[in-house]
Scaffold this motif. Sequence first.
Motif, PDB file in Angstrom:
ATOM      1  N   MET A  67      40.933  25.309  30.648  1.00  0.00           N
ATOM      2  CA  MET A  67      40.621  25.872  31.952  1.00  0.00           C
ATOM      3  C   MET A  67      40.947  24.851  33.019  1.00  0.00           C
ATOM      4  SD  MET A  67      39.493  28.282  33.858  1.00  0.00           S
ATOM      5  CE  MET A  67      38.752  29.454  32.746  1.00  0.00           C
ATOM      6  N   GLY A  68      41.424  25.328  34.165  1.00  0.00           N
ATOM      7  CA  GLY A  68      41.658  24.447  35.301  1.00  0.00           C
ATOM      8  C   GLY A  68      40.344  24.146  36.002  1.00  0.00           C
ATOM      9  N   THR A  69      40.428  23.609  37.216  1.00  0.00           N
ATOM     10  CA  THR A  69      39.213  23.209  37.927  1.00  0.00           C
ATOM     11  C   THR A  69      38.878  24.115  39.103  1.00  0.00           C
ATOM     12  OG1 THR A  69      40.488  21.701  39.300  1.00  0.00           O
ATOM     13  CG2 THR A  69      39.459  20.787  37.298  1.00  0.00           C
ATOM     14  N   GLY A  70      39.602  25.188  39.300  1.00  0.00           N
ATOM     15  CA  GLY A  70      39.334  26.052  40.453  1.00  0.00           C
ATOM     16  C   GLY A  70      39.391  27.515  40.096  1.00  0.00           C
ATOM     17  N   ALA A  71      40.072  28.267  40.941  1.00  0.00           N
ATOM     18  CA  ALA A  71      40.154  29.711  40.789  1.00  0.00           C
ATOM     19  C   ALA A  71      41.003  30.105  39.583  1.00  0.00           C
ATOM     20  CB  ALA A  71      40.740  30.334  42.048  1.00  0.00           C
ATOM     21  N   LEU A  72      40.691  31.260  39.010  1.00  0.00           N
ATOM     22  CA  LEU A  72      41.467  31.847  37.917  1.00  0.00           C
ATOM     23  C   LEU A  72      41.858  33.244  38.351  1.00  0.00           C
ATOM     24  CD1 LEU A  72      42.503  31.735  34.969  1.00  0.00           C
ATOM     25  CD2 LEU A  72      40.295  32.684  34.273  1.00  0.00           C
ATOM     26  N   THR A  73      43.157  33.559  38.310  1.00  0.00           N
ATOM     27  CA  THR A  73      43.631  34.877  38.715  1.00  0.00           C
ATOM     28  C   THR A  73      44.537  35.469  37.651  1.00  0.00           C
ATOM     29  OG1 THR A  73      45.598  34.056  39.874  1.00  0.00           O
ATOM     30  CG2 THR A  73      43.562  34.247  41.166  1.00  0.00           C
ATOM     31  N   ALA A  74      44.604  36.802  37.649  1.00  0.00           N
ATOM     32  CA  ALA A  74      45.515  37.548  36.779  1.00  0.00           C
ATOM     33  C   ALA A  74      46.347  38.465  37.669  1.00  0.00           C
ATOM     34  CB  ALA A  74      44.731  38.377  35.760  1.00  0.00           C
ATOM     35  N   SER A  75      47.635  38.563  37.388  1.00  0.00           N
ATOM     36  CA  SER A  75      48.504  39.419  38.203  1.00  0.00           C
ATOM     37  C   SER A  75      48.154  40.885  38.009  1.00  0.00           C
ATOM     38  CB  SER A  75      49.972  39.177  37.841  1.00  0.00           C
ATOM     39  OG  SER A  75      50.214  39.526  36.489  1.00  0.00           O
ATOM     40  N   LEU A  76      48.364  41.659  39.059  1.00  0.00           N
ATOM     41  CA  LEU A  76      48.131  43.100  39.033  1.00  0.00           C
ATOM     42  C   LEU A  76      49.466  43.831  38.865  1.00  0.00           C
ATOM     43  CD1 LEU A  76      45.635  43.391  42.028  1.00  0.00           C
ATOM     44  CD2 LEU A  76      45.091  43.566  39.576  1.00  0.00           C
ATOM     45  N   PRO A  77      49.451  45.025  38.274  1.00  0.00           N
ATOM     46  CA  PRO A  77      50.700  45.763  38.090  1.00  0.00           C
ATOM     47  C   PRO A  77      51.218  46.394  39.386  1.00  0.00           C
ATOM     48  CG  PRO A  77      48.858  47.047  37.272  1.00  0.00           C
ATOM     49  CD  PRO A  77      48.318  45.697  37.646  1.00  0.00           C
ATOM     50  N   VAL A  78      50.325  46.651  40.346  1.00  0.00           N
ATOM     51  CA  VAL A  78      50.665  47.284  41.622  1.00  0.00           C
ATOM     52  C   VAL A  78      49.848  46.581  42.703  1.00  0.00           C
ATOM     53  CG1 VAL A  78      50.550  49.437  42.951  1.00  0.00           C
ATOM     54  CG2 VAL A  78      51.082  49.517  40.514  1.00  0.00           C
ATOM     55  N   ALA A  79      50.469  46.272  43.837  1.00  0.00           N
ATOM     56  CA  ALA A  79      49.752  45.619  44.930  1.00  0.00           C
ATOM     57  C   ALA A  79      48.637  46.516  45.465  1.00  0.00           C
ATOM     58  CB  ALA A  79      50.717  45.273  46.052  1.00  0.00           C
ATOM     59  N   ALA A  80      47.585  45.877  45.958  1.00  0.00           N
ATOM     60  CA  ALA A  80      46.445  46.608  46.515  1.00  0.00           C
ATOM     61  C   ALA A  80      46.709  47.003  47.965  1.00  0.00           C
ATOM     62  CB  ALA A  80      45.191  45.743  46.445  1.00  0.00           C
ATOM     63  N   SER A  81      46.020  48.041  48.392  1.00  0.00           N
ATOM     64  CA  SER A  81      46.099  48.505  49.770  1.00  0.00           C
ATOM     65  C   SER A  81      45.571  47.427  50.711  1.00  0.00           C
ATOM     66  CB  SER A  81      45.267  49.780  49.930  1.00  0.00           C
ATOM     67  OG  SER A  81      45.116  50.109  51.292  1.00  0.00           O
ATOM     68  N   ALA A  82      46.130  47.388  51.906  1.00  0.00           N
ATOM     69  CA  ALA A  82      45.664  46.428  52.908  1.00  0.00           C
ATOM     70  C   ALA A  82      44.448  46.942  53.657  1.00  0.00           C
ATOM     71  CB  ALA A  82      46.789  46.127  53.895  1.00  0.00           C
ATOM     72  N   ALA A  83      44.078  48.204  53.461  1.00  0.00           N
ATOM     73  CA  ALA A  83      42.989  48.811  54.235  1.00  0.00           C
ATOM     74  C   ALA A  83      41.953  49.487  53.343  1.00  0.00           C
ATOM     75  CB  ALA A  83      43.568  49.827  55.214  1.00  0.00           C
ATOM     76  N   PRO A  84      41.178  48.709  52.576  1.00  0.00           N
ATOM     77  CA  PRO A  84      40.144  49.330  51.745  1.00  0.00           C
ATOM     78  C   PRO A  84      38.959  49.775  52.600  1.00  0.00           C
ATOM     79  CG  PRO A  84      39.934  46.972  51.633  1.00  0.00           C
ATOM     80  CD  PRO A  84      41.179  47.260  52.459  1.00  0.00           C
TER      81      PRO A  84
END
Length: 158
Positions: A67-84
């Motif tokens: 594990m690194g020392t900060g944030a952990l992210t996983a890529s998404l298959p489709v970008a999220a909306s800018a206006a939730p």
Amino acid sequence: MAYAPWLAGQRITAQRLADISGTWTSYTPTWVGLTALGASASTGRWARIGDTIHVIVALSWGTGSTMGTGALTASLPVAASAAPLSPGGWQGLGRYVPGDGSSWRIMAGLVQPAATTMNAFVVRWTDSGYVNPGTTPTPGYPWAAGSSMRLEVTYEAA
């Protein structure tokens, strides 16, 4: 491809049915925040129903993974909306299972507006707050070979 709403009198086509069927599709998420991926296995699947995306990502820790020392992210298959509906984005749940056979622990996934990745968080045992997995210390989360984690989230597509 963006979802187009149904119109009165529109013909039903195979593509239109596929757009609303929510068929699961496999993909391999890219994880960022690990010092080394080692022999870990990354898997994922997702389904789209209109503009709604359901995604599940999993990582089975292998030898040589750290594990690194900060944030952990996983890529998404489709970008999220800018206006939730919520300015904080979309929240999902997950679980971490230690390789030593002890009880699983809760995790959370967060997709920010317009994001192409999901942030993974673990529960800080001292006050039940969510923190980045690489935050030291994260008692109860021994990131080691044989462990696994899985996150699920539903969000609106861009």
